[in-house]
Design a protein around this motif. Structure first.
Motif, PDB file in Angstrom:
ATOM      1  N   ALA A   1       0.829  -1.210   0.000  1.00  0.00           N
ATOM      2  CA  ALA A   1       0.000   0.000   0.000  1.00  0.00           C
ATOM      3  C   ALA A   1       0.860   1.255   0.000  1.00  0.00           C
ATOM      4  O   ALA A   1       0.577   2.238  -0.714  1.00  0.00           O
ATOM      5  CB  ALA A   1      -0.919  -0.015   1.214  1.00  0.00           C
ATOM      6  N   GLN A   2       1.947   1.235   0.782  1.00  0.00           N
ATOM      7  CA  GLN A   2       2.854   2.378   0.790  1.00  0.00           C
ATOM      8  C   GLN A   2       3.526   2.570  -0.561  1.00  0.00           C
ATOM      9  O   GLN A   2       3.707   3.709  -1.023  1.00  0.00           O
ATOM     10  CB  GLN A   2       3.903   2.205   1.889  1.00  0.00           C
ATOM     11  CG  GLN A   2       3.330   2.253   3.300  1.00  0.00           C
ATOM     12  CD  GLN A   2       4.389   1.992   4.355  1.00  0.00           C
ATOM     13  OE1 GLN A   2       5.561   1.786   4.034  1.00  0.00           O
ATOM     14  NE2 GLN A   2       3.963   2.016   5.613  1.00  0.00           N
TER      15      GLN A   2
ATOM     16  N   ALA B   1       3.314   5.786  -2.991  1.00  0.00           N
ATOM     17  CA  ALA B   1       4.518   6.451  -3.488  1.00  0.00           C
ATOM     18  C   ALA B   1       4.497   6.539  -5.011  1.00  0.00           C
ATOM     19  O   ALA B   1       4.864   7.581  -5.596  1.00  0.00           O
ATOM     20  CB  ALA B   1       5.762   5.708  -3.002  1.00  0.00           C
ATOM     21  N   ILE B   2       4.045   5.478  -5.686  1.00  0.00           N
ATOM     22  CA  ILE B   2       3.970   5.492  -7.152  1.00  0.00           C
ATOM     23  C   ILE B   2       2.941   6.512  -7.635  1.00  0.00           C
ATOM     24  O   ILE B   2       3.168   7.261  -8.603  1.00  0.00           O
ATOM     25  CB  ILE B   2       3.639   4.077  -7.664  1.00  0.00           C
ATOM     26  CG1 ILE B   2       4.811   3.122  -7.393  1.00  0.00           C
ATOM     27  CG2 ILE B   2       3.323   4.102  -9.156  1.00  0.00           C
ATOM     28  CD1 ILE B   2       4.505   1.681  -7.689  1.00  0.00           C
TER      29      ILE B   2
ATOM     30  N   ARG C   1       3.371  14.040  -9.638  1.00  0.00           N
ATOM     31  CA  ARG C   1       4.464  14.988  -9.818  1.00  0.00           C
ATOM     32  C   ARG C   1       4.940  15.000 -11.270  1.00  0.00           C
ATOM     33  O   ARG C   1       5.266  16.065 -11.832  1.00  0.00           O
ATOM     34  CB  ARG C   1       5.618  14.637  -8.897  1.00  0.00           C
ATOM     35  CG  ARG C   1       5.329  14.881  -7.419  1.00  0.00           C
ATOM     36  CD  ARG C   1       6.536  14.547  -6.569  1.00  0.00           C
ATOM     37  NE  ARG C   1       6.244  14.770  -5.162  1.00  0.00           N
ATOM     38  CZ  ARG C   1       7.138  14.575  -4.181  1.00  0.00           C
ATOM     39  NH1 ARG C   1       8.374  14.162  -4.497  1.00  0.00           N
ATOM     40  NH2 ARG C   1       6.801  14.793  -2.928  1.00  0.00           N
ATOM     41  N   GLU C   2       4.982  13.806 -11.865  1.00  0.00           N
ATOM     42  CA  GLU C   2       5.413  13.738 -13.260  1.00  0.00           C
ATOM     43  C   GLU C   2       4.432  14.481 -14.163  1.00  0.00           C
ATOM     44  O   GLU C   2       4.835  15.225 -15.083  1.00  0.00           O
ATOM     45  CB  GLU C   2       5.537  12.278 -13.684  1.00  0.00           C
ATOM     46  CG  GLU C   2       6.053  12.104 -15.107  1.00  0.00           C
ATOM     47  CD  GLU C   2       6.157  10.653 -15.490  1.00  0.00           C
ATOM     48  OE1 GLU C   2       6.640  10.366 -16.598  1.00  0.00           O
ATOM     49  OE2 GLU C   2       5.739   9.789 -14.671  1.00  0.00           O
ATOM     50  N   LYS C   3       3.136  14.316 -13.932  1.00  0.00           N
ATOM     51  CA  LYS C   3       2.135  15.025 -14.732  1.00  0.00           C
ATOM     52  C   LYS C   3       2.248  16.543 -14.549  1.00  0.00           C
ATOM     53  O   LYS C   3       2.151  17.331 -15.500  1.00  0.00           O
ATOM     54  CB  LYS C   3       0.741  14.546 -14.358  1.00  0.00           C
ATOM     55  CG  LYS C   3       0.435  13.136 -14.791  1.00  0.00           C
ATOM     56  CD  LYS C   3      -0.967  12.744 -14.374  1.00  0.00           C
ATOM     57  CE  LYS C   3      -1.280  11.315 -14.807  1.00  0.00           C
ATOM     58  NZ  LYS C   3      -2.644  10.907 -14.398  1.00  0.00           N
TER      59      LYS C   3
END
Length: 277
Positions: free
Chosen positions: A251-252, A256-257, A263-265
């Motif tokens: 789940a963590q 994180a993904i 952030r990438e978007k």
């Protein structure tokens, strides 16, 4: 000597003892040849085996002859062999070692000094070996007598319980001792513990070894030792806990993904705005 050789039991003892001595000599010769790198190894091993076998044949034949002579003298004096056995065996082993050692040493070296030294050395070795064998045999007999005495004491205790025709309390219920099958009748120690003796219980060495092999070796380890055997419930709970930790880590990782994708978007959107401007 002819009388001894005609006795099949004496012949059997001579042959088995000689075979055992020859095998011991072969093992010692093999180890010496390996340690000293004597080539060929099999030659030195066979030589040592033959030497010990020759000594064994002479020694045990002379010993059986002397034992037979001592037994005949004791019977003439109306003495039981069991009363004089230790003395007779020590005397026979000492004399056999001296005769055999002196004879073989004289044959090998052809000197009187070699015969004397060989007789003295092998006589002392044979006497020491017989002394150790006698002590171990006495110890074995003492252990057997102690066990028989404990069994007789236990049998007398059980018979007294039979005469009382009573009931003995075991745990939370009353245990009717008079109606118990003799094959599974509990001893006093097992009765106090609330357990019964199995029907195949025996005090023989093989039975004791079998019972020892059935004991979990890990249970014999001290409490401070960092190893113990866990039950199925404990193992199941450990797996459940491990599964919960794995799911939490997954789940963590998913969070994180997802955060990295956001952030990438956002970064791509900024780059596009800069290109348009």
């Amino acid at each position: 000597m002819s009388t001894v050789l005609h006795d099949k039991h004496a012949r059997r003892r001579i042959l088995l003892s000689t075979a055992g001595l020859a095998a011991a000599g072969g093992v010692i010769g093999l180890n010496i040849a390996i340690l000293k790198n004597l080539q060929p190894i099999y030659k030195h091993t066979l030589t040592m085996t033959a030497n010990w076998a020759v000594y064994g044949v002479f020694f045990f034949t002379v010993r059986e002859t002397l034992l037979y002579d001592q037994k005949q003298r004791g019977e003439a004096l109306e003495l039981q062999f069991s009363l004089t056995r230790d003395h007779d065996e020590m005397y026979s082993s000492l004399c056999s070692g001296m005769v055999t050692g002196g004879t073989l040493s004289f044959i090998a070296r052809r000197t009187k000094g070699a015969a004397f030294s060989g007789a003295l050395f092998f006589g002392l070795v044979s006497a020491a070996g017989q002394f150790l064998y006698t002590r171990m045999n006495r110890r074995r007999q003492a252990i057997i007598l102690e066990r028989l005495a404990s069994k007789d004491k236990l049998a007398s205790s059980l018979s007294s319980l039979d005469q009382n025709e009573g009931s003995v309390a075991t745990g939370d219920s009353d245990y009717n001792y008079a109606n118990v099958d003799p094959n599974t009748r509990p001893s006093l120690l097992h009765l106090l513990k609330g357990t019964t003796v199995p029907a195949d219980w025996s005090d023989s060495p093989i039975a004791r070894l079998r019972r020892r092999l059935q004991i979990d070796p890990i249970s014999l380890l001290p409490e401070w030792f960092p190893m113990r055997r866990i039950s199925f419930d404990e193992y199941h709970s450990m797996l459940v806990e491990r599964k919960r930790l794995v799911f939490e880590e997954l789940a963590q990782l998913r969070l994180a993904i997802a955060d990295m994708e956001m952030r990438e978007k956002a970064l791509l959107q900024r780059l596009r705005q800069q290109e348009e401007n």
